[in-house]
Scaffold this active site. Sequence first.
Site, PDB file in Angstrom:
ATOM      1  CG  ASP A  62     -11.028 -48.880  29.403  1.00  0.00           C
ATOM      2  OD1 ASP A  62     -10.011 -48.174  29.176  1.00  0.00           O
ATOM      3  OD2 ASP A  62     -11.432 -49.760  28.616  1.00  0.00           O
ATOM      4  CD  GLU A  63     -12.208 -53.685  29.994  1.00  0.00           C
ATOM      5  OE1 GLU A  63     -13.124 -54.512  30.016  1.00  0.00           O
ATOM      6  OE2 GLU A  63     -11.452 -53.520  29.007  1.00  0.00           O
ATOM      7  CB  VAL A  64      -6.637 -50.337  35.668  1.00  0.00           C
ATOM      8  CG1 VAL A  64      -5.233 -50.529  36.196  1.00  0.00           C
ATOM      9  CG2 VAL A  64      -6.732 -49.088  34.812  1.00  0.00           C
TER      10      VAL A  64
END
Lengths: 648, 648
Positions: free
Chosen positions: B282-284
């Site tokens: 997630d949330e790279v």
Amino acid sequence: MPASVQTGTGQLPITQSFSAAVAGTRDAALDGTVQRFVTQLSRQTGIPFRPKPGATATLQIHADHGRQAVQKLGEDESYELTVTDSGAKLTASTSLGVLRGLQTFLQLAQIMPTGFAVPAVTIKDQPRFPWRGTLIDVSRHFIPIDVLKRNLDGMAAVKMNVLHWHLSDDQGFRVESKVFPKLTGMGSDEMFYTQEEIRDLITYAHDRGIRVMPEFDIPGHSRSWFLGYPELSSGAGPYTLEGGGIDPIMDPTRESTYKFLEKFIAEMAKLFPDAYFHIGGDEVDGKQWDANPQIQAFIHAHGMKNNQDLQAYFNQRLQKIVAKNHKIMVGWDEILHPDLPKTIIVQSWRGQESLAAAAKQGYSGLLSFGYYLDLMWPAARHYAVDPMSGAAATLAPEEKSRILGGESCQWAEWVTPENIDSHIWPRNAAIAERLWSPLEVQDVASMYTRMNAVSLDLEWLGLTHRSARPRMLHRMAGAADITALRNLADVVEPVKDYNRWDDAKGPIDFHAPLTRMIDAVYPESDTARRFSDLVQAFVQSGFSDRAAETQIRMWLTTWRDNDLRLHSVLDQTFLLREDEPLSQDLSALGAAGLQALDYLDKAQPAPDAWKTQQLAVIEQAKARKADLLLMVAAPVQQLVEGSAGQHN
Amino acid sequence: MPASVQTGTGQLPITQSFSAAVAGTRDAALDGTVQRFVTQLSRQTGIPFRPKPGATATLQIHADHGRQAVQKLGEDESYELTVTDSGAKLTASTSLGVLRGLQTFLQLAQIMPTGFAVPAVTIKDQPRFPWRGTLIDVSRHFIPIDVLKRNLDGMAAVKMNVLHWHLSDDQGFRVESKVFPKLTGMGSDEMFYTQEEIRDLITYAHDRGIRVMPEFDIPGHSRSWFLGYPELSSGAGPYTLEGGGIDPIMDPTRESTYKFLEKFIAEMAKLFPDAYFHIGGDEVDGKQWDANPQIQAFIHAHGMKNNQDLQAYFNQRLQKIVAKNHKIMVGWDEILHPDLPKTIIVQSWRGQESLAAAAKQGYSGLLSFGYYLDLMWPAARHYAVDPMSGAAATLAPEEKSRILGGESCQWAEWVTPENIDSHIWPRNAAIAERLWSPLEVQDVASMYTRMNAVSLDLEWLGLTHRSARPRMLHRMAGAADITALRNLADVVEPVKDYNRWDDAKGPIDFHAPLTRMIDAVYPESDTARRFSDLVQAFVQSGFSDRAAETQIRMWLTTWRDNDLRLHSVLDQTFLLREDEPLSQDLSALGAAGLQALDYLDKAQPAPDAWKTQQLAVIEQAKARKADLLLMVAAPVQQLVEGSAGQHN
């Protein structure tokens, strides 16, 4: 309260950079002590400490010497603690003194408008008595190791140094014996400690500066022994843990009894490293001896006059066995007899007279009379009992030195692992202070201030003396809101002394649930004490202290209206039904008190008829119900009597 | 709430003679299960059970089959429970079903006017979704094993079956790796689980019917990896756990990264027996990739369009490694990409749309959107979120079957071992019911009744969701009485969603104490909800419900007078100073509400000027203070508006 306190100016902030460093003598045990201290300070303050590597430690600790591998009676516990606004220093002759000083530091740490801090202070401290213990009975109700451990933490927090472990009694034998496995195999209901658990607990206690003295109560209080080994008893049996019939006693006339005890004590003397070994010796009910012709023949053949002489004979034999195992024998008042050597120690449940008599004869002694936590006394009453008061006050200095200290006693007829903490704490802290602090420290109000502060600190050690009650109230109330139930629980106390039970009810069922209101409430009501203090202040002001009156009104209003909120709850659960009259009485007290205040406000004496009626209500409210006492009846009575003009 | 409940007549008393017996399949694990059940029933009721040897068991348990050694997704959890006034019978296809049925029995046991009892009932039950989990983040704040264990007990009580263990993130790597010891050696602040502790926890969870799925979040959220192994990162470093600067990401362009992951995942796949392996994803935040010319060159050389394509490439490589270790890969929404095989599972933090899109493409999914416990939503709001609602409701049956369930998430920015329980419980029980019970079970009031009952039961498991608060309030208040502080704490809630912190404040200090009022209060105020319900009832009665009005007055009076009692306390401690305006606002709300009631009682509309003034007071009271919200402002507003005649 330390022996000597000199307050300074300023304070030492406790921040994330806090650290403690050890100089001088240092070993793994002391490092563990300091680590536990830091953890506890972190819990109390909620601060996760992250000291900068290499920075000077906030608290410098120095001990000249380490500790004895087995803690000795009278081992040096003194320490000096100096706190300034830039740092703190704790020095002690031994690492045992460090243990005590760290507890003082924890008690000093407090929240302030600017943060957590320790006030600047110089303390020089040592205990008044070398023996400051708590007896925990684990026979009547078994108390698991984890519960004992948290209570050891509590004892360490108030600088107590002996756990007197009452390990066997009629209702259960609680120590694994490898030599006599039927002791627990048949006499414990499968609730006992393995030898490994015992060794672990002794280490745990030692780490906290606490000796562990075992007690095996003989020749009376010993029914549990006879399930597995009926040949030890003076009667025919068979025996059950539930009891009934006459109280069984060990047979002191057979050589086989002593052979058994030789082996048993040898095993236990190895298991328990402490120098003292308690053999009980109390309350020997001679009926089984009277009923046994062989025993009576033995008494006559040996020129004894009575059962007391037979017990004295037993104790002499016993003392030799104990001494052979390099232990000093301790026993209750009844063992005192001139034929026993002066090395033994007498523990008095009877009073200072008994202690003084022993001291005059050259025997050392401990006071437990006045420190029975199971009698449900307020802390102030325990606090007023001093080992050196009464008959002991008149002793010569050398005789006085034989009074080693005292022990509080938590007998376990009416406690379970769930509520034992609240029966011991916080009142035990008052007894601990009596035994540690100088005789001159006597002020009750300031004792309560310290006791309440310690009580909160004990929460961080995992003691459940405060957290168990809401759970128990919820159990009683089912899904209902417990606010009103708590209002009631806050102002009642259990009946005192041994009044919960009488012989007419037959033997106590030790397997019955302890889930009634009496089991959940505190032995001493804080609310009632505070309310009573308020009423005293109001009375002493000539009923003119408006601030006090406002608060009194607030309480009385809550109580008057409480039954309305509570009634439907009490009706719905079998555990609360018996409390209905209490709840009604509390409302009646609230109403009576408010009416009294109204008369006082109008400055006209209340009518006699009203007063008579109210005093009848109060008398009714004072009567025991559901084994509980409404502790606010007496101060309400003062208001009613005051409103009728007696005090004006 | 079971799938099917048929109430009978009468009830089964729970007395000291209660016992449970197992027939059919039987093994040590099931015996342990039953033993724990009996212990728990004994704790809830306070009854020490002493069944007569040889007597017929009160509860007869029968399972046709045992359980899988490693619990499987979709393993049969169904059971049937029949209770009559003479006994109870629990049957299940597997011993996993027995586990679930025993929890239902515990929930049914209740106190009644005649004693503890279970009402007569016939239940046929099975879960709606096979995957019902709780994610616990142990990276932002480390959560020790004993705290996890009590939460597993809580999960088992509400029949959840997956612990999603979020084991690594920027702030800490929490699992011992023997292959790469620097992961914890440099990336954990020395707070991590040994492999032995992990195996022990997995056994503990398995005994309670709970799978343990590990998550190692990569390629983002992975700063802690880079302290020991900076060569894995896309930037130059050096890195610290405290962070600052741009968020580091793993470098997916180097073969050495995959070699590392091959070895690491092989080790972890052995340690964690569960069939599923969560890789985060997630949330790279692509800043490090953007800034690294080699990575940009790699993107162009391989014909990728952007960072998303690079992450997809990374995930494909990763999936092959995971699959080689016989695990099924799970990841957050962002991993969804047509190049990944349909076996993977997508966990959605974004919403049902994302889940539906995945299902349409043939991917299985889990919902976590709407179940974030750290957002401080009321239970009712979580309860209203259904994995099958929104876009998912329109899916074809086969697509719907790909929605496996959901997971609540306890992200750990703002919790410590001290207060995590109250952030998870009791609200997690509402999410558990959403995932277990039929879609039709929707009534919010009855959900709250069940949730509150379960909340009390959880106390007996050692959860501290209710007992921690008084301790924390005492810490804030010092020696002062906390009654008035509790009144305030009872009616506030933390600010919602991510509003506690914003980027303007800089990065969160994860080592700071969490000891403010916001850390002690419950995410959802029971008192405010009950007060609001009372006001609704009063408004709907046309302001004529006198019983409701009496209770409303009682609350308002308490609040109006509370600041007077509390003010001196707030002033004395640095932790409470910020709450002074809240306390003043609460008193103002109490006064406004009481005045409104007075107008209503007189049946004359309140003057406009007064109303305007009071609405301003209420508006002021609604504003966030000390990161808290006063939850009784809105119902007081209803009273004020009602008194001005708008609702008459």
